[in-house]
Design an enzyme around this catalytic site. Structure first.
Site, PDB file in Angstrom:
ATOM      1  CB  THR A  17      -0.916   0.022   1.252  1.00 13.95           C
ATOM      2  OG1 THR A  17      -1.571  -1.236   1.385  1.00 13.95           O
ATOM      3  CG2 THR A  17      -1.956   1.110   1.159  1.00 13.95           C
ATOM      4  NE  ARG A  21       5.107   1.112   5.289  1.00 16.09           N
ATOM      5  CZ  ARG A  21       4.057   1.811   5.630  1.00 16.09           C
ATOM      6  NH1 ARG A  21       3.150   1.286   6.429  1.00 16.09           N
ATOM      7  NH2 ARG A  21       3.903   3.043   5.214  1.00 16.09           N
ATOM      8  CB  SER A 112       3.712   4.244   8.551  1.00 13.31           C
ATOM      9  OG  SER A 112       2.684   5.101   8.938  1.00 13.31           O
ATOM     10  CG  HIS A 113       1.153   2.540  11.768  1.00 12.61           C
ATOM     11  ND1 HIS A 113       0.964   2.878  10.448  1.00 12.61           N
ATOM     12  CD2 HIS A 113       0.737   1.273  11.897  1.00 12.61           C
ATOM     13  CE1 HIS A 113       0.425   1.862   9.812  1.00 12.61           C
ATOM     14  NE2 HIS A 113       0.279   0.866  10.671  1.00 12.61           N
ATOM     15  CE  LYS A 125       5.647   7.161   1.028  1.00 11.89           C
ATOM     16  NZ  LYS A 125       4.237   7.398   1.233  1.00 11.89           N
ATOM     17  CG  ASP A 276       1.850   8.094  11.228  1.00 13.51           C
ATOM     18  OD1 ASP A 276       2.148   9.282  11.032  1.00 13.51           O
ATOM     19  OD2 ASP A 276       1.804   7.248  10.316  1.00 13.51           O
ATOM     20  CG  ASP A 278       5.007   8.078   8.014  1.00 14.81           C
ATOM     21  OD1 ASP A 278       4.114   7.819   8.836  1.00 14.81           O
ATOM     22  OD2 ASP A 278       4.829   8.013   6.784  1.00 14.81           O
ATOM     23  CG  ASP A 280       1.674   9.367   6.807  1.00 12.99           C
ATOM     24  OD1 ASP A 280       1.639   8.868   7.955  1.00 12.99           O
ATOM     25  OD2 ASP A 280       1.874   8.691   5.776  1.00 12.99           O
ATOM     26  NE  ARG A 281      -1.417   5.486   9.367  1.00 13.19           N
ATOM     27  CZ  ARG A 281      -1.937   4.283   9.391  1.00 13.19           C
ATOM     28  NH1 ARG A 281      -2.672   3.903  10.422  1.00 13.19           N
ATOM     29  NH2 ARG A 281      -1.735   3.431   8.409  1.00 13.19           N
ATOM     30  CB  THR A 343      -6.831   1.206   0.814  1.00  8.25           C
ATOM     31  OG1 THR A 343      -8.155   0.989   1.309  1.00  8.25           O
ATOM     32  CG2 THR A 343      -5.890   1.443   1.979  1.00  8.25           C
ATOM     33  CD  GLU A 362      -5.904   6.175   2.840  1.00  9.38           C
ATOM     34  OE1 GLU A 362      -6.152   5.085   2.311  1.00  9.38           O
ATOM     35  OE2 GLU A 362      -4.777   6.503   3.220  1.00  9.38           O
ATOM     36  CD  GLU A 363      -9.798   3.004   7.312  1.00  4.31           C
ATOM     37  OE1 GLU A 363      -9.725   2.841   8.543  1.00  4.31           O
ATOM     38  OE2 GLU A 363      -8.943   2.591   6.505  1.00  4.31           O
ATOM     39  CB  SER A 364      -6.126   4.204   8.006  1.00  2.00           C
ATOM     40  OG  SER A 364      -5.797   4.898   6.813  1.00  2.00           O
ATOM     41  CE  LYS A 375      -1.696   8.035   6.001  1.00  2.00           C
ATOM     42  NZ  LYS A 375      -1.111   7.185   4.961  1.00  2.00           N
TER      43      LYS A 375
END
Ligand code: VG1
Ligand code: CO
Length: 542
Positions: A17, A21, A112-113, A125, A276, A278, A280-281, A343, A362-364, A375
């Site tokens: 996604t 990773r 990320s998280h 990435k 999070d 990195d 972005d959340r 997603t 996104e819901e995440s 994001k």
């Protein structure tokens, strides 16, 4: 001196996604990182004469990877690298630098998280020149190349000094080490009314921001406590650590427990937020109140013209398919574009570039806008702060008023993490088979109006992405969606998304799990999930 090294392919370098990773131990295998980096370079017809941004979330292995990538970039003829001091760049800040300095792209190092450390995860990435994650046609090419790679190029130069800003050379290649925060902070100042937010803090408004020992610490400290004059201590866990303090920097009610305890405790602040690994959340909290990411996107869209950077209105809103349909309601009322994408942020890039949408979510726990192509956690927090300053109202009231006006999309995601891959695939196959002839039938007392495996046609570039998640939609607007995670590194994670739309003003403050209980029970009936997975329930409920 350039060294051309012979290598043999690995068969597992398929980007998911959000990039590749894997466990750090996997990346530490001889040539593993090098193969993938050379595959990135080859997938974009080389980096000769190009400029790239490079940085990561500061986790274990970040600087080791940066040194290797820099030497490979130089050996491949890259003309310039822009690297965050000490190798640090949040994902949105990297996206911004690519755009601001019009570079050819960038490489972002993050998982990320996911937890960090020698036995935990690492990730890499490639982002393209619009600042966004490489689209599938590039990630597919990277994977193809990785399967047949036979050599890579690397300089024999020594390590570069990442600790001082300024210009240095690596062989013929110029390396500019920049402060990771400055450019990003300037962008935030352009988008938001910093004076109004300063005023808010001056009037005794209290906030806690949990950086979870990850990348947003320096960004949040500079912007919130420095520029916006929030009191010292507003930012907690603000020093990035290589192992994120052994935590799980995923801003949700389960993993951001320290913040949750503060926000539900005595004398709770007015506003709480977390980001999070990195950056972005985001998670948005009021005093003892949780804003679901899907609602956050809808509230932002509905109130965008109150915010400086969006005062002329927004062209549209895009959300990922499993994200609740709350933002669709807003788009419909505002008569603006509304899109449903698979997603992952890579699917928003074309829509943003073509100015078909201004906000995405996104819901995440991901929200963002056309200011970058990722994001952006801190951006979302500042958007909310600016909104609170304009509205002079609480987070809870703002959201509850939104529900009164637009209806409420009760929403929850249940994650079953670390399932055996075979079992997870069996579940998905069974569910897909059940979709045959299901339309018009009754399930859990509701008529099924659609049942499919989501497929997305990108109207900008004409590409199609299929098999993006199993959707079961009902005539009353409820949905259950199933998909397998594309970011996990162990086994398989099954994500089940539940949604029910409610407009009755008397039913807008009910318990979410309660409201969704018949849909949750339906899933048990369909695949006997708990028993067959040997679990009492989901690993994480958000
Ligand atoms: C998850 C989220 C997805 C998000 C992705 C990357 O992917 O569900 O919405 O875009 O992580 O976010 P998956 O395939 O595991 O469901 V991040 O903050 O990890 O860069
Ligand atoms: Co992230």
């Amino acid at each position: 001196m350039i060294h051309t090294v012979s290598t043999t392919p690995f068969d597992d370098q398929k980007p998911g996604t959000s990039g590749l990773r894997k466990k750090v131990k996997v990346f530490e295998q001889s040539n593993y990182l090098e193969n993938f980096v050379q595959a990135i370079f080859d997938s974009i017809d080389g980096v000769n004469g190009k400029t790239l941004v490079l940085g990561g979330d500061g986790r274990y292995y970040n600087t080791t990877a940066i040194q290797t990538i820099a030497k490979m970039a130089s050996a491949n003829g890259c003309s310039k690298l822009i690297i965050g001091k000490n190798g640090l760049l949040s994902t949105p800040a990297a996206s911004h630098l690519i755009r601001k300095f019009k570079t050819d792209g960038g490489i972002i190092l993050s998982a990320s998280h996911n937890p960090a450390g020698p036995d935990e995860d690492f990730g890499i990435k490639y982002n393209i020149s619009n600042g966004g994650p490489a689209p599938e046609k590039i990630t597919d090419r990277i994977f193809d190349i990785s399967k047949s790679i036979s050599e890579y190029k690397i300089s024999e130069a020594g390590n570069i000094d990442l600790s001082t800003t300024g210009n240095i050379q690596l062989d013929e290649m110029q390396v500019q080490i920049i402060d990771p925060v400055t450019d990003y902070a300037k962008l935030m100042q352009e988008l938001f009314d910093f004076e109004a937010i300063q005023q808010l803090f001056a009037n005794d408004f209290k906030m806690t921001f949990d950086a979870m020992h990850a990348i947003t610490g320096p960004y949040a400290t500079t912007i919130l406590e420095g520029m916006l004059k929030a009191p010292a201590g507003t930012v907690i866990n603000g020093t990035p650590l290589q192992d994120f303090g052994k935590g799980h920097p995923d801003p949700n009610l389960v993993y951001a427990k320290e913040l949750v305890d503060i926000m539900w405790g005595d004398n709770a602040p007015d506003f709480g937020a977390a980001s999070d690994g990195d950056g972005d959340r985001n998670m948005i909290l009021g005093n003892a109140f949780f804003v679901t990411p899907s609602d956050s996107l809808a509230v932002m869209a509905a109130n965008a013209t109150d915010i400086k950077g969006y005062k002329n209105g927004i062209t549209g809103v895009a959300r990922s398919m499993p994200t609740s349909q709350a933002s669709d309601q807003v788009a419909e009322r505002l008569n603006i574009n509304s899109y449903e994408t698979p997603t992952g942020w890579k699917f928003f890039g074309n829509l943003l570039d073509a100015d078909k949408v201004t906000l995405c979510g996104e819901e995440s726990f991901g929200t963002g806008s056309n200011h970058v192509r990722e994001k952006d956690g801190l951006w979302a927090v500042l958007f909310w702060l600016n909104l609170l300053a304009v509205k002079q109202d609480s987070v809870k009231n703002i959201v509850e008023n939104h529900w009164q006006s637009y209806g409420r999309n009760y929403y929850s995601r249940h994650d079953y993490e670390g399932l055996e891959s075979d079992l997870a695939n069996t579940f998905m196959n069974e569910l897909e088979a059940m979709q045959n002839g299901l339309v018009g039938q009754q399930l859990a007392g509701q008529t099924v109006s659609y049942a499919d495996n989501f497929s997305y046609n990108d109207e900008v570039d004409g590409s199609t992405s299929s098999r993006q998640g199993l959707r079961f939609g009902f005539e009353n607007g409820s949905r259950v969606v199933f998909r397998l995670s594309g970011t996990g590194t162990v086994g398989a994670t099954l994500r089940i998304y539940f949604e029910r739309y409610e407009t009755d003003p008397a039913k807008l403050n009910l318990d979410t799990q309660e409201v969704l209980s018949d849909l949750i029970a339906l899933v048990e009936e369909m695949i006997d999930l708990k028993k067959r997975s040997g679990r009492d329930g989901p690993t994480v409920i958000t």
